[in-house]
Structures are given as structure tokens and as C-alpha cells.
Design a protein around this motif. Sequence first.
Motif, PDB file in Angstrom:
ATOM      1  N   ASP A  26      36.140  40.851  51.845  1.00  0.00           N
ATOM      2  CA  ASP A  26      35.821  40.074  50.645  1.00  0.00           C
ATOM      3  C   ASP A  26      34.315  40.034  50.402  1.00  0.00           C
ATOM      4  N   ALA A  27      33.532  39.956  51.489  1.00  0.00           N
ATOM      5  CA  ALA A  27      32.075  39.946  51.342  1.00  0.00           C
ATOM      6  C   ALA A  27      31.585  41.267  50.756  1.00  0.00           C
ATOM      7  N   ARG A  28      32.201  42.376  51.172  1.00  0.00           N
ATOM      8  CA  ARG A  28      31.806  43.671  50.615  1.00  0.00           C
ATOM      9  C   ARG A  28      32.190  43.758  49.143  1.00  0.00           C
ATOM     10  N   ILE A  29      33.369  43.219  48.801  1.00  0.00           N
ATOM     11  CA  ILE A  29      33.762  43.174  47.389  1.00  0.00           C
ATOM     12  C   ILE A  29      32.750  42.363  46.588  1.00  0.00           C
ATOM     13  N   VAL A  30      32.302  41.230  47.143  1.00  0.00           N
ATOM     14  CA  VAL A  30      31.299  40.408  46.464  1.00  0.00           C
ATOM     15  C   VAL A  30      30.020  41.208  46.246  1.00  0.00           C
ATOM     16  N   ASP A  31      29.569  41.966  47.266  1.00  0.00           N
ATOM     17  CA  ASP A  31      28.344  42.759  47.117  1.00  0.00           C
ATOM     18  C   ASP A  31      28.500  43.827  46.029  1.00  0.00           C
ATOM     19  N   ILE A  32      29.682  44.440  45.961  1.00  0.00           N
ATOM     20  CA  ILE A  32      29.918  45.446  44.920  1.00  0.00           C
ATOM     21  C   ILE A  32      29.889  44.793  43.537  1.00  0.00           C
ATOM     22  N   ASN A  40      24.080  44.784  35.095  1.00  0.00           N
ATOM     23  CA  ASN A  40      24.614  44.771  33.719  1.00  0.00           C
ATOM     24  C   ASN A  40      25.500  45.992  33.452  1.00  0.00           C
ATOM     25  N   LEU A  41      26.313  46.329  34.448  1.00  0.00           N
ATOM     26  CA  LEU A  41      27.192  47.490  34.316  1.00  0.00           C
ATOM     27  C   LEU A  41      28.564  47.128  33.767  1.00  0.00           C
ATOM     28  N   TRP A  42      28.934  45.845  33.830  1.00  0.00           N
ATOM     29  CA  TRP A  42      30.296  45.484  33.449  1.00  0.00           C
ATOM     30  C   TRP A  42      30.529  45.613  31.948  1.00  0.00           C
ATOM     31  N   GLY A  43      29.455  45.535  31.147  1.00  0.00           N
ATOM     32  CA  GLY A  43      29.613  45.596  29.698  1.00  0.00           C
ATOM     33  C   GLY A  43      30.167  46.917  29.208  1.00  0.00           C
ATOM     34  N   VAL A  44      29.879  48.009  29.921  1.00  0.00           N
ATOM     35  CA  VAL A  44      30.328  49.317  29.447  1.00  0.00           C
ATOM     36  C   VAL A  44      31.818  49.526  29.701  1.00  0.00           C
ATOM     37  N   THR A  45      32.453  48.637  30.476  1.00  0.00           N
ATOM     38  CA  THR A  45      33.875  48.788  30.765  1.00  0.00           C
ATOM     39  C   THR A  45      34.755  48.186  29.683  1.00  0.00           C
ATOM     40  N   ARG A  48      35.731  41.439  29.146  1.00  0.00           N
ATOM     41  CA  ARG A  48      35.134  40.264  28.520  1.00  0.00           C
ATOM     42  C   ARG A  48      34.067  39.634  29.392  1.00  0.00           C
ATOM     43  N   SER A  49      34.246  39.664  30.708  1.00  0.00           N
ATOM     44  CA  SER A  49      33.340  39.004  31.643  1.00  0.00           C
ATOM     45  C   SER A  49      33.455  39.694  32.992  1.00  0.00           C
ATOM     46  N   VAL A  50      32.570  39.301  33.922  1.00  0.00           N
ATOM     47  CA  VAL A  50      32.640  39.855  35.271  1.00  0.00           C
ATOM     48  C   VAL A  50      33.948  39.440  35.937  1.00  0.00           C
ATOM     49  N   ALA A  51      34.343  38.174  35.743  1.00  0.00           N
ATOM     50  CA  ALA A  51      35.590  37.703  36.338  1.00  0.00           C
ATOM     51  C   ALA A  51      36.788  38.476  35.788  1.00  0.00           C
ATOM     52  N   ALA A  52      36.793  38.748  34.487  1.00  0.00           N
ATOM     53  CA  ALA A  52      37.889  39.527  33.902  1.00  0.00           C
ATOM     54  C   ALA A  52      37.921  40.938  34.468  1.00  0.00           C
ATOM     55  N   LEU A  53      36.744  41.523  34.706  1.00  0.00           N
ATOM     56  CA  LEU A  53      36.676  42.858  35.300  1.00  0.00           C
ATOM     57  C   LEU A  53      37.261  42.854  36.708  1.00  0.00           C
ATOM     58  N   VAL A  54      36.897  41.829  37.504  1.00  0.00           N
ATOM     59  CA  VAL A  54      37.397  41.738  38.882  1.00  0.00           C
ATOM     60  C   VAL A  54      38.919  41.566  38.886  1.00  0.00           C
ATOM     61  N   ALA A  55      39.429  40.671  38.034  1.00  0.00           N
ATOM     62  CA  ALA A  55      40.874  40.449  37.972  1.00  0.00           C
ATOM     63  C   ALA A  55      41.610  41.728  37.583  1.00  0.00           C
ATOM     64  N   LYS A  66      37.368  34.570  39.555  1.00  0.00           N
ATOM     65  CA  LYS A  66      36.248  33.701  39.204  1.00  0.00           C
ATOM     66  C   LYS A  66      35.449  33.315  40.435  1.00  0.00           C
ATOM     67  N   ALA A  67      36.123  33.108  41.572  1.00  0.00           N
ATOM     68  CA  ALA A  67      35.411  32.798  42.810  1.00  0.00           C
ATOM     69  C   ALA A  67      34.542  33.978  43.234  1.00  0.00           C
ATOM     70  N   VAL A  68      35.095  35.196  43.177  1.00  0.00           N
ATOM     71  CA  VAL A  68      34.316  36.393  43.516  1.00  0.00           C
ATOM     72  C   VAL A  68      33.112  36.524  42.597  1.00  0.00           C
ATOM     73  N   ALA A  69      33.319  36.336  41.289  1.00  0.00           N
ATOM     74  CA  ALA A  69      32.227  36.473  40.326  1.00  0.00           C
ATOM     75  C   ALA A  69      31.163  35.411  40.550  1.00  0.00           C
ATOM     76  N   ALA A  70      31.576  34.175  40.892  1.00  0.00           N
ATOM     77  CA  ALA A  70      30.610  33.098  41.116  1.00  0.00           C
ATOM     78  C   ALA A  70      29.741  33.387  42.337  1.00  0.00           C
ATOM     79  N   VAL A  71      30.360  33.840  43.439  1.00  0.00           N
ATOM     80  CA  VAL A  71      29.581  34.174  44.636  1.00  0.00           C
ATOM     81  C   VAL A  71      28.661  35.356  44.358  1.00  0.00           C
ATOM     82  N   ALA A  72      29.181  36.369  43.653  1.00  0.00           N
ATOM     83  CA  ALA A  72      28.366  37.542  43.348  1.00  0.00           C
ATOM     84  C   ALA A  72      27.160  37.174  42.491  1.00  0.00           C
TER      85      ALA A  72
END
Length: 412
Positions: A26-32, A40-45, A48-55, A66-72
Motif C-alpha cells: 500500500d505504501a508503494r501504491i501511495v508513492d506511485i 499533474n499526470l492524472w488530468g490526461v487520463t 475527475r480526481s486523483v481518488a477517482a483515478l485510483v478507484a 480517497k484514503a490513498v489519494a489523501a496520503v499521497a
Amino acid sequence: MATNNERLEVLFDELAELVGQRNAIDARIVDIVAAIDHGNLWGVTGARSVAALVAWRTESSLRNAKAVAAVAHRVAELPRCAEQMREGRLSLDQVGVIAQKAAPGSDEHYAKLASVATVSQLNKALGLEPRPKPEPKPAPERSVTKSSDEHGTYWRIRLGAEDSAIVDAALNAHRDALIADWKRAHSNGSADDATGDVDLQVKPPLPNAGDAFMSLVEAGWDVEVARRPHGQHTTVVVHVDVEKRIAALHVGPVLSDADRQYLTCDATCEVWFERNGEPIGVGRSTRAVSRRLRRVLEYRHPTCAVPGCGATRGLHAHIVHWEDGGVTELDNLVLVCPYHHRLHHRGAITIRGPADSLVVTDSDGRPLPAGSLARPPNRPPPAVASYPGPTGERADWWWYQPFEPQTPSNSN
């Protein structure tokens, strides 16, 4: 033969080892995700948001994403917590609640507490953290909500004191007028009225607040119709210069190609052709998606058709635009949310049909698949210590010293 306690001890040891590895993963996922977020790479995907990308890409719940995005997002502010997570000693849930609620500068404080506390105890500790003095509350935001059941429809209106006074005065005025009309119509001094022989079941009831409200709405409606007799909120009027190929709204601004197509999707549009500022004719109109066709679309695609987007409200019908020869038929229609609809017309994503084999690509032409990125691992699990877990002791909050946020200096 091993006893039950010995077997349970073996299983607990393996469980602690696996949980430690999971925390490190999970920590490695957070770092990624942090690299995606801060770069600012998530916008090209198209997400809607970083959390939406992770989900979307991890096929996890939005709460976990949302927890992953908040820690990241706060990984640089919480180096101790993040490092303990990489070592397998803290879980994503523990660090996630800290990232979502803790004040700046609290990393060391909560890193020590999290090593012995459960997620519930961390939530309690974060709730004890003194909050800055709240600013004066603004006036209540106007809102209107609607709910229905088998008995009828219910409207809930929230207004500030001044707006409420205006509405009260308007309702009272309309109610007084309705009562005066009621008295003139039903209390005209007839003999039956004087002797009390009037059939009360025939006489309508005295107007109440609900009648006054409907009278107020109808009066406003009548005024609007009188002010704009030719206005239609479902019609977009566009003027196009046939020589310069420039489009503009009727008595409005010039439109870009993307805005013109976005505004004329799933709506009725009158197109007036002009030359040298003079109208020369009217073109064909777009066709709005009928209610019946929209119900079929909603049944087929209850959410936005763009992979990773779960929006269900305010969806627009689109694939091939009407001005490009697209027809208002089921094979040429899917529902997309306004956010992704705008991205499509701006070229950030591309939606190609037919609907039963839809392909969505990003600005570089790469397909956006609907599935997650999960695949069989090809590397060994992280070499970290077993997860120690919280102590499991009951928390005595009388001895706990909450974190004190630092007061920002006023020096300039």
C-alpha cells in the motif's frame, strides 16, 4: 499433536507477516499515486480526481481510494508516518485517517500514537485536537430539496432571515388575496348563508399556505411569460457566418468549435446562416433525445460511459454529433457526464461508437480500458517485518495530550 492455541499462534504469525507485506505494498501504491498527483499526470487520463483515478485503476472502493489519494497528497508532510507504512508497521487506514484530518506539523505526534493505537482510537485523538477559532458563519446558502413518496411530493426550502421575511410577506399577501376572493365568491349575503343551510361539502375550503404558495409560483410564471413571450429554455439559437465560418449565440458571444458542439448536443438548436451580417436562411434543427429514448439509454448505461466514471446525474447523450451526420438513434447514443462531455469536445478524450462496442481514448489515442491494472505479480513480496498491530489496550483519554497546532506567525 498441536493444540488449538499453538495452531492459532502459527496462523497469527503468518497473518502478521502478510499484513506487513500488504502495508508495504500500500505504501508503494501511495508513492506511485503521489508521483501522479504532484506531477499533474492524472488530468490526461480523463479522470475527475486523483481518488477517482485510483478507484478506477485499482478496482477499489471510492472510500479506500480517497484514503490513498489523501496520503499521497500529504506524503511530504507526513514523512514519519509514510516511512513506517513502507516498513509495514502502519496500515493504510491508520495513515489515511491522519492524512485526512490531522493538522500540519503533527507527523511526529501521530506517528508515535499510531504505533500503539487502533483506527478508532486515532479518530478519537484527532477529534480531541483543538481546532482554530471558526470564522463568523456566513448567511445560510439558499437551497431547495425535493422528495416524494406514495402520498405526494415534499419541498424543503432553506433561506436566510432576510429572504425568509420576503417570502413570508409574499405568501401572506397572496393568502390574503385568495381569502378575499373566497369571501366574495362564497359570502354574498344569500338567504342560505344567513340561515346556515349552505351545503359545506360543496363550498371549497378556505385557502391555506399551500394555495398561497402555488399562487405565488403562478404569478411569477405569468410575469416571466409576459416578459419573454418567445423564450424557450430548450432552444439554442446560433448565428453562423457562411463566409467566415464563425458562430455566435443569439445576442451573445462568439463560440469556439468545442463550445458550439457542446451546447448543441441533446438540445433543440436553430441555426441561422448569415452573409455580410444579413440572414439568408435557417438550417435544420438538432433533435433532442426523447424521454422514451433516454429511459432506454439509462437502462443500458446507468452511469457515465467513460471508464472509471461513476456519475449518474445530469448525463448527456452523445457519440457522433448531429452536425457531423450523427443521428438520434440508439446505436449512436450513450450517456456521458458533463465533465467528460466537455473533455470530448475539447479533444482531451475521444468517444467512438457504435454504442455496443464503444471505444474511449485519451488525447494521445490510447484506449481507456474499463478494467483495473491488476495482474499476477512477477516479483517477490516486500521484505519487511511482520505487522505488530496496535496494543489492543483500552485508551484512557484523561492522560492523552492532544496535538497543539502551531499558531501561524504574523511577521512579514
